[in-house]
Design a protein around this motif. Sequence first.
Motif, mmCIF file in Angstrom:
data_model
loop_
_atom_site.group_PDB
_atom_site.id
_atom_site.type_symbol
_atom_site.label_atom_id
_atom_site.label_comp_id
_atom_site.label_asym_id
_atom_site.label_seq_id
_atom_site.Cartn_x
_atom_site.Cartn_y
_atom_site.Cartn_z
ATOM 1 N N SER A 50 -14.289 9.600 -17.603
ATOM 2 C CA SER A 50 -14.290 8.202 -17.131
ATOM 3 C C SER A 50 -12.953 7.538 -17.405
ATOM 4 O O SER A 50 -12.433 6.776 -16.566
ATOM 5 C CB SER A 50 -15.414 7.421 -17.812
ATOM 6 N N VAL A 51 -12.371 7.808 -18.570
ATOM 7 C CA VAL A 51 -11.060 7.250 -18.903
ATOM 8 C C VAL A 51 -10.008 7.768 -17.927
ATOM 9 O O VAL A 51 -9.189 7.000 -17.391
ATOM 10 C CB VAL A 51 -10.671 7.608 -20.355
ATOM 11 N N ILE A 52 -10.018 9.069 -17.679
ATOM 12 C CA ILE A 52 -9.042 9.667 -16.756
ATOM 13 C C ILE A 52 -9.219 9.093 -15.354
ATOM 14 O O ILE A 52 -8.241 8.811 -14.644
ATOM 15 C CB ILE A 52 -9.183 11.200 -16.733
ATOM 16 N N ASN A 53 -10.448 8.901 -14.949
ATOM 17 C CA ASN A 53 -10.707 8.333 -13.621
ATOM 18 C C ASN A 53 -10.149 6.919 -13.511
ATOM 19 O O ASN A 53 -9.577 6.548 -12.470
ATOM 20 C CB ASN A 53 -12.208 8.332 -13.338
ATOM 21 N N ALA A 54 -10.285 6.128 -14.564
ATOM 22 C CA ALA A 54 -9.757 4.756 -14.546
ATOM 23 C C ALA A 54 -8.232 4.763 -14.422
ATOM 24 O O ALA A 54 -7.648 3.955 -13.689
ATOM 25 C CB ALA A 54 -10.180 4.011 -15.809
ATOM 26 N N ILE A 55 -7.584 5.673 -15.143
ATOM 27 C CA ILE A 55 -6.124 5.791 -15.047
ATOM 28 C C ILE A 55 -5.727 6.237 -13.646
ATOM 29 O O ILE A 55 -4.779 5.707 -13.044
ATOM 30 C CB ILE A 55 -5.598 6.776 -16.110
ATOM 31 N N SER A 56 -6.438 7.206 -13.108
ATOM 32 C CA SER A 56 -6.157 7.704 -11.767
ATOM 33 C C SER A 56 -6.301 6.608 -10.717
ATOM 34 O O SER A 56 -5.472 6.484 -9.801
ATOM 35 C CB SER A 56 -7.092 8.868 -11.440
ATOM 36 N N GLN A 57 -7.349 5.804 -10.842
ATOM 37 C CA GLN A 57 -7.544 4.707 -9.901
ATOM 38 C C GLN A 57 -6.389 3.711 -9.966
ATOM 39 O O GLN A 57 -5.922 3.201 -8.928
ATOM 40 C CB GLN A 57 -8.866 4.006 -10.189
ATOM 41 N N ALA A 58 -5.902 3.449 -11.178
ATOM 42 C CA ALA A 58 -4.773 2.530 -11.327
ATOM 43 C C ALA A 58 -3.527 3.092 -10.651
ATOM 44 O O ALA A 58 -2.788 2.362 -9.964
ATOM 45 C CB ALA A 58 -4.503 2.277 -12.809
ATOM 46 N N VAL A 59 -3.280 4.383 -10.838
ATOM 47 C CA VAL A 59 -2.131 5.016 -10.193
ATOM 48 C C VAL A 59 -2.260 4.923 -8.673
ATOM 49 O O VAL A 59 -1.295 4.609 -7.960
ATOM 50 C CB VAL A 59 -1.998 6.488 -10.647
ATOM 51 N N ASN A 60 -3.457 5.183 -8.162
ATOM 52 C CA ASN A 60 -3.700 5.064 -6.717
ATOM 53 C C ASN A 60 -3.371 3.673 -6.206
ATOM 54 O O ASN A 60 -2.691 3.520 -5.171
ATOM 55 C CB ASN A 60 -5.169 5.385 -6.414
ATOM 56 N N VAL A 61 -3.851 2.650 -6.910
ATOM 57 C CA VAL A 61 -3.611 1.266 -6.493
ATOM 58 C C VAL A 61 -2.118 0.967 -6.466
ATOM 59 O O VAL A 61 -1.592 0.376 -5.501
ATOM 60 C CB VAL A 61 -4.333 0.286 -7.439
ATOM 61 N N LEU A 62 -1.405 1.380 -7.505
ATOM 62 C CA LEU A 62 0.026 1.088 -7.593
ATOM 63 C C LEU A 62 0.812 1.796 -6.498
ATOM 64 O O LEU A 62 1.746 1.225 -5.919
ATOM 65 C CB LEU A 62 0.541 1.485 -8.972
ATOM 66 N N ILE A 63 0.442 3.018 -6.195
ATOM 67 C CA ILE A 63 1.124 3.745 -5.124
ATOM 68 C C ILE A 63 0.869 3.079 -3.778
ATOM 69 O O ILE A 63 1.779 2.923 -2.948
ATOM 70 C CB ILE A 63 0.676 5.221 -5.107
ATOM 71 N N GLN A 64 -0.360 2.667 -3.553
ATOM 72 C CA GLN A 64 -0.690 2.004 -2.288
ATOM 73 C C GLN A 64 0.037 0.670 -2.146
ATOM 74 O O GLN A 64 0.328 0.219 -1.029
ATOM 75 C CB GLN A 64 -2.194 1.827 -2.181
ATOM 76 N N LEU A 65 0.363 0.047 -3.273
ATOM 77 C CA LEU A 65 1.125 -1.195 -3.234
ATOM 78 C C LEU A 65 2.612 -0.948 -2.991
ATOM 79 O O LEU A 65 3.357 -1.889 -2.689
ATOM 80 C CB LEU A 65 0.947 -1.969 -4.543
ATOM 81 N N GLY A 66 3.044 0.304 -3.141
ATOM 82 C CA GLY A 66 4.438 0.626 -2.855
ATOM 83 C C GLY A 66 5.194 1.351 -3.935
ATOM 84 O O GLY A 66 6.376 1.674 -3.757
ATOM 85 N N ALA A 67 4.568 1.618 -5.077
ATOM 86 C CA ALA A 67 5.266 2.308 -6.167
ATOM 87 C C ALA A 67 5.667 3.715 -5.742
ATOM 88 O O ALA A 67 4.897 4.431 -5.116
ATOM 89 C CB ALA A 67 4.379 2.375 -7.403
#
Length: 329
Positions: free
Chosen positions: A198-215
């Motif tokens: 669950s912790v890894i999934n939360a980190i992964s979701q954050a990375v996904n969001v940041l990449i979609q924003l342009g990171a």
Amino acid sequence: MISCSSPPAASGHGLRLLIVLFLLFTGTSVGCYTSIFSFGDSIADTGNAMYSGSIPESVRHLPYGQTYFGLATGRFSDGRLIVDFIAEAMGLPMLRPYLAGGNTEDFRYGANFAFAGATALNASFFEDKGFQFSPMEYFLGVQLEWFKQLLPILCSESNSKDILSNSLILVGEIGGNDYNYAFAQKKSIQEIRTYVPSVINAISQAVNVLIQLGAKTLVVPGNFPIGCAPAYLTDYQSTVPEEYDPQTGCISWLNELSEYHNSMLLDELNQLRKVYPHTTIIYADYYEAVLNILRSPQQFGFKTPLAACCGSDGLYNFNCRMQHSHYSP
């Protein structure tokens, strides 16, 4: 949080070594980015907890900040943090905490959203597990919302991706407190291991969001070897030699949890690299960076590497009164 007679979470000298190792391990170039955006917990918090008013009173005074700033700045350290050294190495100013407020010019070189005590998971996860208190409300998802709120102040929607493509994004360290809170609640190591996906999934979701924003460039650190932290070494002292790593003196079964977390995180980052082949996703190996120091402490100028730097009594120079549950390496 905890109020300790050994306040600083990390020494400036040790962090200088960590950042050198970080740059060596990742191959990160300096001077290539115009700004930094950082998320995480007390390992990266440059003052958000202080501006929120939730910081423990002890952290508002020396010896916090004594080795560099000469005063407490809201950092859980006697000096600078890893993110400070990264900024300096890149020729950028130290990151302004988001909760300090400000205008476009104040956040010209980026912003810090990290919050001491923050978790990757939200409070409902811990409530569902029967925790007797609610962990810090400023978890990773909240920090991402702050980031989204700041973006329109920094740029228009049309050029936000241009700004982020030239920014270094630090996603963590985050997740350590999810386990710290669980240990404080006397959860078994077997149960705590079940939290890791669950912790890894939360980190992964954050990375996904940041990449979609342009990171375009993200650094995602792993967990520290928690079996080497003075708080854990004190709380879980054992007379059984087999429970300790003979080379470092750290508690092996605790470090195995960190290794499990880091292994799952690496697997997830590899999957994300396949999904986003044009994005640079860097794993920062904080675990091995710390162990390298502990394996050869004299080489790095340490006499008692497992002892808290400014502590009181006890084998690990550590004495602590628990209020909640924040263990920092």
